[in-house]
Design an enzyme around this catalytic site. Sequence first.
Site, PDB file in Angstrom:
ATOM      1  N   GLU A   1      -8.068  -8.627  -3.304  1.00 38.27           N
ATOM      2  CA  GLU A   1      -8.915  -7.474  -3.655  1.00 38.27           C
ATOM      3  C   GLU A   1      -9.850  -7.091  -2.507  1.00 38.27           C
ATOM      4  OE1 GLU A   1     -10.744  -6.868  -7.440  1.00 38.27           O
ATOM      5  OE2 GLU A   1      -9.146  -7.895  -8.530  1.00 38.27           O
TER       6      GLU A   1
ATOM      7  N   ASP B   1      -4.668 -15.254  -6.273  1.00 34.29           N
ATOM      8  CA  ASP B   1      -5.067 -15.017  -7.653  1.00 34.29           C
ATOM      9  C   ASP B   1      -3.745 -14.764  -8.376  1.00 34.29           C
ATOM     10  OD1 ASP B   1      -5.716 -14.023 -10.114  1.00 34.29           O
ATOM     11  OD2 ASP B   1      -7.152 -12.515  -9.395  1.00 34.29           O
TER      12      ASP B   1
END
Length: 562
Positions: free
Chosen positions: A302, A449
Site C-alpha cells: 500500500e 499482506d
Amino acid sequence: AVAAMERAVVRCVPSEPKLSLRFVLPDGSARHMQRDQAEPLGRALARIATNAAKGHGKAGKKSKKARAEEGTDGGEPAAVPAVRLFSRDGAAVAEEVPNAAAWQDGAVLHIGAARYRVERNPPALTELRLPRSLLAGFPVCPKVSAEFAAPQHCLFRWYREQRPAGGGDAPGEAWVEAAEGERVFTPSNALVGLRLKLRCTPGDGEQRYGPAREVESSGPVEAGPGACTFDNRHLYTKKVCGQGSVRAVSYNILADTYAQTEFSRTVLYPYCAPYALEIDYRQNLLKKELAGYSADLICLQEVDKSVFVDSLVPALDAFGLEGLFKIKEKQHEGLATFYRRDKFSLLSQHDIAFSEALLSEPLHKELCDQLAKYPLVQEKVLQRSSVLQVSVLQSTTDPSRKLCVANTHLYWHPKGGNIRLIQIAVALSHIKHVACDLYPSIPVIFCGDFNSTPSSGTYSFISSGVIAEDHEDWVSNGEEERCSMALSHPFKLLSACGEPAYTNYVGGFHGCLDYIFIDKNALEVEQVIPLPTHEEVTTHQALPSVSHPSDHIALICDLKWK
C-alpha cells in the site's frame, strides 16, 4: 591587466545531441547557447564572437551622458573580439575538433581580454525540497535531486528562525545555524514554532562542488505526539545486524488513497483524529519508525507512488537503503522493496501482475486451463490488479550468497479465499521459476499482506506445500463460485514471526494477515522483534492513531543463513 577568471559552464551528456554553454559577458549580459556536440569548435567560437559583439553593440544605445563618462563614442560598430579556447596545458584547441571533445573541464576560453575557466558538467542541484510537515523529535529528510552529484557527497547546513528578542510571538527573518554536515536533521522541542532553512551545496565526491541552493520550510516545527507504538521496538534494533544476518521488515503502511476518504474517516477509522490520517503527519511517524529498525530488507505494501518517490526514497536513501517500486496498474499504490546498499546488490527483478501472468505466461498454462472451467471465478481473478514484486539480491561480502525476495498484497475481500488461493498459486509458481530455474536453489524470503489468517487455506497451502480440492476455501463465496483444484508447491516455508494474535487492528476487526515466510532449508530465525503490547495498540482505541501511522503493525525479524 587580465580580468579575474569567470566561469563558463558546459553541460555535455552522451545521450543528448547538443551541449549547452553558459557564461556572462563583460558587459554583464548572460549568454546561454546550445551547440551540436559534433559541430567543429571553430563554428561555435565564431558564434560566441558575434554574440559578444552584439553585447558590445548594445553599448551603442546608451545615452550620450553614459557614453561621455565611459569615453566611448557610440558611432562605430562594435569590433568582433578574438575568441579562442585553450586546453588545460595552455595549447590552443584546434578549430576542427568537435565540441564534445573540445570543451574539457579546466580549459580556458578567451573572449577578447576576458578569461573564462570551463567547468564541464559541474555538480548541480535539480531539486531541493523539505517535507510539508515538521514534527519535533522526528527526522526531517530533504528530497535532493542532483546532476553530476550525489546526495551523500553534498554539503548540508540547517538553520532555524531567530526568536524575536522582545519575547513576541512572530519570529524575525534572521536565521541561526542549527546543524552542519547532517543530511537528516531532527528538530528538538526547543524549535517548536520556528521554521527551518536548509542550505545544500552539491558535490560529486571528487572535491568538485556546484552552486548552493537554499529552501525554507513552508511551516514551523510542530510538537510531536510523544510516545509512539514503535519506540520500545527500536530498543531492539538500534544497530544494523552483523554480516551473517539479515533483518527483514514487512509492513502494510496504509495508502493515502484509502486513508483520506470520507468512508475511512467516518466508517473505518472514526476513532482516529482526522489530522493523524493526513499523509504528511503519517509520513513523519513512518520515516522515524522505518529508520529506527536499522533493517537490511524492507517490504512495504500500500505504497502511494508519490509517497515512494517524494518521501520514502529520500528518507531511506539517507539511511543506506535502495528502493524498488511496483505499481498496481489500476490503483495509484503498489509495493516497495528496500535493501541495504552495503550488504546487497540487485541482480535482477522479476515483477508480475497476477492476472496478466496467468493469461500470458506458459508457466501458468495448466492453472489457467483449470481456472477456465470456472468462468465466474476466472473473471474475478482477472479483474484484480494485485501484483508480485520479486527481486534477486546478492551479498556484497559473499557473492555465493543470493536471496530471492518476494513481496505481495493479496485480494482483500473476507469472502475472497478462493481468489487468494489462485493468486498465491501463481505467486509460488513464479517464485519457483526464479528461485529454482533461473537461480537454482537460492533461498526465498516471501513477505506481504496475504489478507489470510492462520486458519485459512492460503496460509495452510503456503506452509504445508499442498491444498486439497475439497478445502472449504474453494467455496469461500458460496457454491456458485466453487473452483476445486488440488495444488502443490516445492518450498518448505515457515512463518518467521509465528502467528501473532493480530497484525491488523481496526475498530471492526483484528487478526493476523501479514507474514514473513522464509525458506527453512536455508534460513533460520535469530530473533523476532516483539510486537507492541496490546495496551500500546489500544491506547487510542485502535489503529491508525496519533502514535501509529497505519492500521497494520510491522513484522520484524533477524534471520541467518544456516
